[in-house]
Design an enzyme around this catalytic site. Structure first.
Site, PDB file in Angstrom:
ATOM      1  CG  LEU A 228      -2.027   0.928   1.333  1.00 33.81           C
ATOM      2  CD1 LEU A 228      -3.073   0.593   0.294  1.00 33.81           C
ATOM      3  CD2 LEU A 228      -2.639   0.885   2.727  1.00 33.81           C
ATOM      4  CG  ASP A 229      -0.251   4.574   0.819  1.00 33.28           C
ATOM      5  OD1 ASP A 229      -1.142   4.484  -0.044  1.00 33.28           O
ATOM      6  OD2 ASP A 229      -0.473   4.912   1.984  1.00 33.28           O
TER       7      ASP A 229
END
Lengths: 302, 302, 302, 302
Positions: free
Chosen positions: B245-246
């Site tokens: 994520l990210d």
């Protein structure tokens, strides 16, 4: 303080490069197969392409531009044969103009300045840090003020006063010293107008920084004009000098935000920051053969 | 209001192009002669190079990337032979990966949205103006709010509610509708986290817009965090979605200036302007095959 | 070359001002009537308000900040009575903190540097041009390299070597020379970490330039980290130094665009341009009393 | 889709404000004590200052400008007495012009558009999100194309065709519908030139977006001119309309970077993004009484 000039080797390093790299600029009328012809020719000589940029303003017979940087062991020995091949295979066959330059030999740049030192110092600082792959054989000014500072960078300074309306004597002095010694000239806020005759006789590219976002506020006093017009941004333009004052091909531009509370003096101060940034970028790109002139435009492979 | 989707022909025009243009992405280990081999091969097929960008992170055996757009009369008929030649002359000989795409066939893009409509509408507007060379076969949202607006652009809207912690049913519904119908997915401020399983099964690139300048303010509530930290700029980041994520490869970023007087709500509002601009650029570049993934980075020939 | 320091008079001129101008910073808990009380009090003393900036983070009992610059004939003679009145009428009555400063007396700024000279030189050069209304009584470095250049600006240079892990001797030397002689300290890419003890004993604001867009890439080697993460912008942050490294109140930030072709060295070079610009702005604003600290934030009336 | 207009209450919230807030603009010749007089007068009425911006182009008798936003319980009931006091205490005594406006009553804004919808849609969409504290009682266009889309925002659309050189009939129709119904007019890429007569009779401020960085490329076809001149930035300018075409007071400007490869069509597309951003900011600032006209300039307290 005497700071030795950056050596050619360290300056060239900026070009991510080694001693055995060259740049090749090819331009002419676009036609099918040019890129292939160029790269094949380089390949046959054992060159390894480091970077390639290309632009055509119209694939059907428009103007074509290509910048190729390549590495080649024993470059200097190989250059004559390569030049001959380029002449035969590209220039004659496709009618293209080819410019080949050994990147281990930095271009020689003269700087003209007046009283304002922000553009001049920024160039000298960057040069000393090894960020501008040029030699600086001379700095001219029509004022003696910056002499000692320039010389502290290990660079010769020549004071050539401007003498009223007749600039022929001063220009003759400039030409005498420049001739054969420089590859291009930078006007770092030089506040004298060059005669058309001088531009022609200098015979090398001349880069100027105009303290406005051209074509707004052409001519003298742009910050006062900008204040008068109430603009919300002021800018600077680096361009090649031509016979048409302020009308030469633009290399780079930038702006900075201002507001109603900024006086004309504030605009001048903020503008100075943009001027030195814009000029430094334009000089770097020119020194690395990234700028190609075409009519009154530039192609910049930055 | 029903506005018909931009036709493929007009969409392709964005690529400065005609019906007979294709893009070729070549990547692999750098070696002497690759550019020449690619351009020569294209030249032999009568292709005219429209634009060529190339990058190598190390000319001595580093990673090599090239994007070439070319025109070729009767492109579609010629593609099979060209593909075979690329396979033989580049893939097998140099170990390169070649991706050839007919630019007259726009990529198919699905959009996922939630309640915020700024990124979604910006993409739909640009598409309607003929500025995004894609087809948009479907828009998903976990909220029904934007249904009528999306359909007013002539684009199908599917409401797939999120149902708590277990997302498997919603993701299965998404996958069922996406499968075979889209070439990439855009998360236009979609506020649900995709499972690793979904990402894998979707099998197409997924572009996300993160409302901060990554890696600052990773995760939820970045504008509140930015306000808390007292930053003077807020930004946005478009990146490919990965299992981390990210942390996926960044495509594009930008920032906007803020000050002490801006509340967290002001930062959100100003940030929204940056988000839609950054996402639109990332989508355009992806749609034009200008973005190449390499490890956790991107090469963007913009 | 020896260039005399800008005199206080010319430096103060930057504040659009005359010898008889002062700045008044008022901060505390917001309440109805504060602005009126301040301006009325100034008015009674015959002061003419030159500029007034005000901010409240919540008109209902939030934190209140006001910066007022005013002119007053015979300012220096009038200061004691004015101070007494401020104390009586604002500090005691409203519980406000009042800071009054005669703008004709420039603040005294010490600079700490290491080997990188871009931030240091930019400050010295702006000061020489009369663009920074400060005195610079001393420059420190843990390297002797820039000694001659600093002295060419007419400014004392002190070489205080860092001696391994134990910094107490070096810090004691710094403190001995700073004590009573400076109003604030600027770390112009000073590559030594200051101890909490030093920060406390120095007793003056310390401004640092961090070579990244905080809070991204905290700590050492931010450009290498930025390259590793593949970001499309690199930035710089000027902040006040606190016991929490890299966590102090941010004064100013800015970024510059980079791309995949930029090496970590290129990022460093481009970042240096942003660093000097950001630090110069932060120093100017601090010198003009435009920055108010509040918790871990700043209010900047720029 | 019918989306109801943002209610006055929610629109006013943008001004960080409550129902009981007002803005007061004071302008005139600077003199000692004005700020004190204004704030004291407000204080006497129990007003709590929310924000105060002030500017004087010369503290010795120059032009003075002040914008104050204040909260006051029972504002509407208190307005008449406050107005009378302002008239007595400021207008008559200091010769100042005072403009007081209840911020809970949004200004009424008419939009004129032609075929290009990017500026129009950006305004309508920001308005719907509650980001523009205005009412939009009517949108005019000389083309019927956007009728349905405008109405989908819940806003009346009037098609007033332009009929050749004689615009008097169209202008009469515009005036008939505008009269008494709007507080200002926005030309959102309206491609008809307004007559001096119309401007005078409309009797309200008119904001235009000019698709260039004024004063560069004045008049029609600025992007073609920019391409011709080879500039490296294109911009947009929002300004008040006066009898002198393209010469009215500038409210806001911005630019975007372009390069040699951008066609005139690309410049138009990139310019459109700047146009809508610049116009939206100018409209917001005007709607919040942040823009003060003075001669051919503006003071913008943004």
């Amino acid at each position: 303080m005497t700071v030795p000039q950056a050596s050619p080797a360290s300056a060239a390093k900026r070009s991510k490069g080694a001693d055995d790299q060259a740049s090749l600029i090819v331009q002419g009328v676009d036609a099918t197969g040019i890129v292939a012809a160029v790269t094949l020719l380089l390949s046959k000589h054992g060159a390894n392409i480091v970077s390639l940029d290309q632009y055509s303003d119209n694939p059907q017979g428009g103007a074509f531009f290509q910048r190729t940087v390549f590495g080649l062991d024993g470059l200097q020995a190989a250059l004559p044969a390569l030049r001959a091949d380029l002449d035969e295979g590209l220039a004659k066959r496709y009618g293209l103009t080819c410019t080949l330059r050994d990147l281990s030999v930095p271009q020689r740049m003269a700087i003209f300045a007046s009283k304002s030192d922000h553009c001049l110092l920024d160039l000298l600082w960057r040069h000393r840090r090894g960020q501008l792959p040029v030699r600086i054989p001379m700095v001219f000014s029509n004022h003696p003020d910056v002499a000692e500072e320039v010389r502290s960078f290990g660079i010769p300074f020549f004071h050539v006063p401007s003498m009223g309306a007749d600039k022929s004597a001063a220009e003759a002095e400039h030409l005498r010293l420049l001739r054969g010694n420089v590859d291009f000239v930078v006007l770092a806020r030089y506040m004298q107008i060059l005669s058309g005759d001088f531009i022609e006789q200098a015979g090398v590219p001349i880069i100027n920084i105009h303290h406005s976002f051209l074509p707004a506020f052409i001519g003298a006093g742009p910050y006062a004009k900008a204040k008068e017009r109430g603009v919300k941004l002021v800018g600077a333009t680096a361009h090649y000098v031509t016979q048409d004052l302020d009308e030469g091909p633009i290399i780079e531009q930038d702006v900075v935000r201002v507001n109603h509370a900024d006086t004309a003096a504030d605009l001048t101060r903020r503008g100075a920051d943009v001027e030195r940034a814009v000029l430094s970028r334009a000089v770097l790109w020119h020194a690395e053969d990234r700028v190609i002139r075409h009519g009154n435009h530039t192609i910049v492979f930055a």
